[in-house]
Scaffold this motif. Structure first.
Motif, PDB file in Angstrom:
ATOM      1  N   UNK A 125       0.822  -1.205   0.000  1.00 54.76           N
ATOM      2  CA  UNK A 125       0.000   0.000   0.000  1.00 54.76           C
ATOM      3  C   UNK A 125       0.860   1.260   0.000  1.00 54.76           C
ATOM      4  N   UNK A 126       2.067   1.161   0.527  1.00 49.74           N
ATOM      5  CA  UNK A 126       2.978   2.305   0.507  1.00 49.74           C
ATOM      6  C   UNK A 126       3.129   2.844  -0.907  1.00 49.74           C
ATOM      7  N   UNK A 127       3.140   1.952  -1.888  1.00 44.73           N
ATOM      8  CA  UNK A 127       3.281   2.392  -3.277  1.00 44.73           C
ATOM      9  C   UNK A 127       2.161   3.305  -3.731  1.00 44.73           C
ATOM     10  N   UNK A 128       0.987   3.213  -3.089  1.00 45.76           N
ATOM     11  CA  UNK A 128      -0.168   4.021  -3.485  1.00 45.76           C
ATOM     12  C   UNK A 128      -0.369   5.247  -2.607  1.00 45.76           C
ATOM     13  N   UNK A 129       0.405   5.353  -1.493  1.00 43.41           N
ATOM     14  CA  UNK A 129       0.198   6.487  -0.576  1.00 43.41           C
ATOM     15  C   UNK A 129       1.483   7.267  -0.310  1.00 43.41           C
ATOM     16  N   UNK A 130       2.558   6.932  -1.005  1.00 39.76           N
ATOM     17  CA  UNK A 130       3.831   7.595  -0.773  1.00 39.76           C
ATOM     18  C   UNK A 130       3.753   9.051  -1.229  1.00 39.76           C
ATOM     19  N   UNK A 131       4.744   9.847  -0.844  1.00 40.41           N
ATOM     20  CA  UNK A 131       4.692  11.292  -1.067  1.00 40.41           C
ATOM     21  C   UNK A 131       5.411  11.752  -2.328  1.00 40.41           C
ATOM     22  N   UNK A 132       6.164  10.862  -2.969  1.00 46.38           N
ATOM     23  CA  UNK A 132       6.940  11.304  -4.133  1.00 46.38           C
ATOM     24  C   UNK A 132       6.230  10.960  -5.437  1.00 46.38           C
ATOM     25  N   UNK A 133       6.929  11.158  -6.560  1.00 44.50           N
ATOM     26  CA  UNK A 133       6.316  10.950  -7.874  1.00 44.50           C
ATOM     27  C   UNK A 133       6.313   9.484  -8.303  1.00 44.50           C
ATOM     28  N   UNK A 134       6.726   8.580  -7.415  1.00 47.37           N
ATOM     29  CA  UNK A 134       6.683   7.147  -7.729  1.00 47.37           C
ATOM     30  C   UNK A 134       5.370   6.491  -7.307  1.00 47.37           C
ATOM     31  N   UNK A 135       4.431   7.306  -6.851  1.00 50.12           N
ATOM     32  CA  UNK A 135       3.160   6.749  -6.392  1.00 50.12           C
ATOM     33  C   UNK A 135       2.453   6.023  -7.545  1.00 50.12           C
TER      34      UNK A 135
END
Length: 403
Positions: free
Chosen positions: A179-189
């Protein structure tokens, strides 16, 4: 003056713990390959025609006639003539019954209808050992067996839920696969739909977890200080925003929260429509839960004032690993019922060797054949699990306005 660097030595604690972690990881991988060779995938058992009929809500004779008439999926036939169905076939039969009996369609295919909001259930407790993950997986599988479209979200960096559902967190996941991949703060979301995985359990999908989730705990304070987020995507709204992307695909989301009050847990609580708090009825656990509730209320009041949605449809306490004939436990359960009333589920999950034994091979009682453990032990455990999960489902149906 020479400066010494803090380089780990062979005898330092971090080096020793790192060595232990690598040893354990290698052994777990070897165990996994013995249980589930690389070329194989974890698979769900088949269901007898009687079990299939009970799940669908028809008679065994009706199913037999369907197969004779060549309608619906063809069951597997044993050498003795016993018919068995996969869960996928059971779901096809649910669709068939909803089509031929449209007036009773909702009883055969209970997907949520227009106007019925997605139900998101967060399972939480501050203290480990309260059977939080066990409660989550049994609830998710039970709901899938009843014909609902279920998404399980593993927010615990320890990732036990993912392991139980056939994902090895250390080896099967790449960067951003949680889920981190969908809620992270950078442009890799990433969109959540690209992270969700189908499981071997038809009707149950998974957002897996691993240690990567800790990145969100580390990055959120910096994001708050540097004002990287607007009010609309502040940390406690990000889980809910991610889930909203896939809302149309599911009826119920079940979230296994981390065993601490961090940013992930607060995000899950704000995304949830309802909360389940697991309790092991021992005095030390209840005392710990008291602190958990006090800290939770303090933190949530801050979140609410900042715009968090805390209007939950229901909060329920789930008594787990219960030994009803144990005097002190019975007293604690009675105390909880006197304090919280109907918010404590009437049914309790019994402490059972059957649940523990199935867990040794990363399975649940919903997955194993009835004959794999002593029948009386199996039946007693399943009865308590079905009662608890049925009560939770009753709460969900009540929110939807269903009888």
């Amino acid at each position: 003056m020479l400066q010494t660097q803090n380089v780990p030595t062979a005898g330092s604690s971090d080096a020793r713990i790192s060595h232990h972690a690598r040893q354990l990881s290698m052994q777990l991988q070897m165990l996994r390959e013995r249980l589930f060779p690389p070329s194989s995938q974890k698979a769900l058992k088949t269901f007898t025609s009687g079990e299939a009929a009970q799940l669908i809500g028809v008679s065994d004779g009706y199913l037999r006639q369907l197969s004779i008439d060549g309608k619906g999926p063809m069951p597997e036939m044993s050498s003795t003539g016993r018919r068995s169905y996969t869960l996928e076939q059971i779901n096809v039969l649910r669709h068939h019954m909803a089509t031929v009996k449209p007036r009773d369609a909702l009883s055969y295919l209970p997907w949520r209808r227009r106007g019925e909001k997605l139900q998101t259930i967060a399972v939480a407790n501050f203290k480990g050992g309260s059977a939080k993950t066990t409660t989550t997986i049994y609830l998710a599988q039970y709901l899938a067996l009843q014909g609902y479209r279920v998404l399980a979200v593993d927010l615990d960096p320890q990732a036990s839920l993912s392991s139980m559902l056939g994902v090895q967190p250390e080896f099967d996941l790449k960067d951003g696969d949680t889920l981190y991949g969908a809620i992270r703060y950078d442009d890799k979301r990433r969109p959540l739909s690209s992270i969700i995985r189908k499981t071997y359990f038809a009707g149950l999908d998974l957002v897996p977890g691993n240690l990567e989730l800790m990145e969100f705990e580390h990055e959120t304070p910096t994001a708050l200080i540097e004002r990287k987020t607007s009010h609309g995507d502040i940390f406690f709204k990000r889980v809910g925003v991610a889930l909203a992307e896939v809302e149309s695909e599911y009826d119920i989301v079940v979230i296994d929260c981390p065993p601490q009050l961090g940013y992930l847990t607060l995000g899950a609580v704000c995304a949830a429509t309802s909360l389940l708090i697991t309790i092991h009825p021992q005095m030390v656990d209840v005392a710990s839960m008291s602190q958990f509730l006090l800290m939770t209320s303090d933190l949530l009041s801050v979140v609410r004032k900042a715009g968090g949605d805390l209007n939950h449809d229901f909060i329920r306490y789930v008594i787990t690993r219960n030994e009803p004939h144990d005097g002190p436990q019975a007293q604690i359960v009675a105390l909880l019922r006197s304090l919280f009333g109907d918010e404590v589920l009437a049914a309790t999950v019994l402490k059972s060797t059957a649940i523990a034994d199935a867990g040794l091979t990363k399975q649940t009682l919903y997955e194993i054949e009835r004959g794999q453990v002593r029948r009386s032990t199996f039946d007693r455990a399943i009865e308590s699990l079905d009662a608890v999960n049925g009560e939770i489902l009753g709460g969900i149906r009540q929110v939807w306005g269903r009888p």
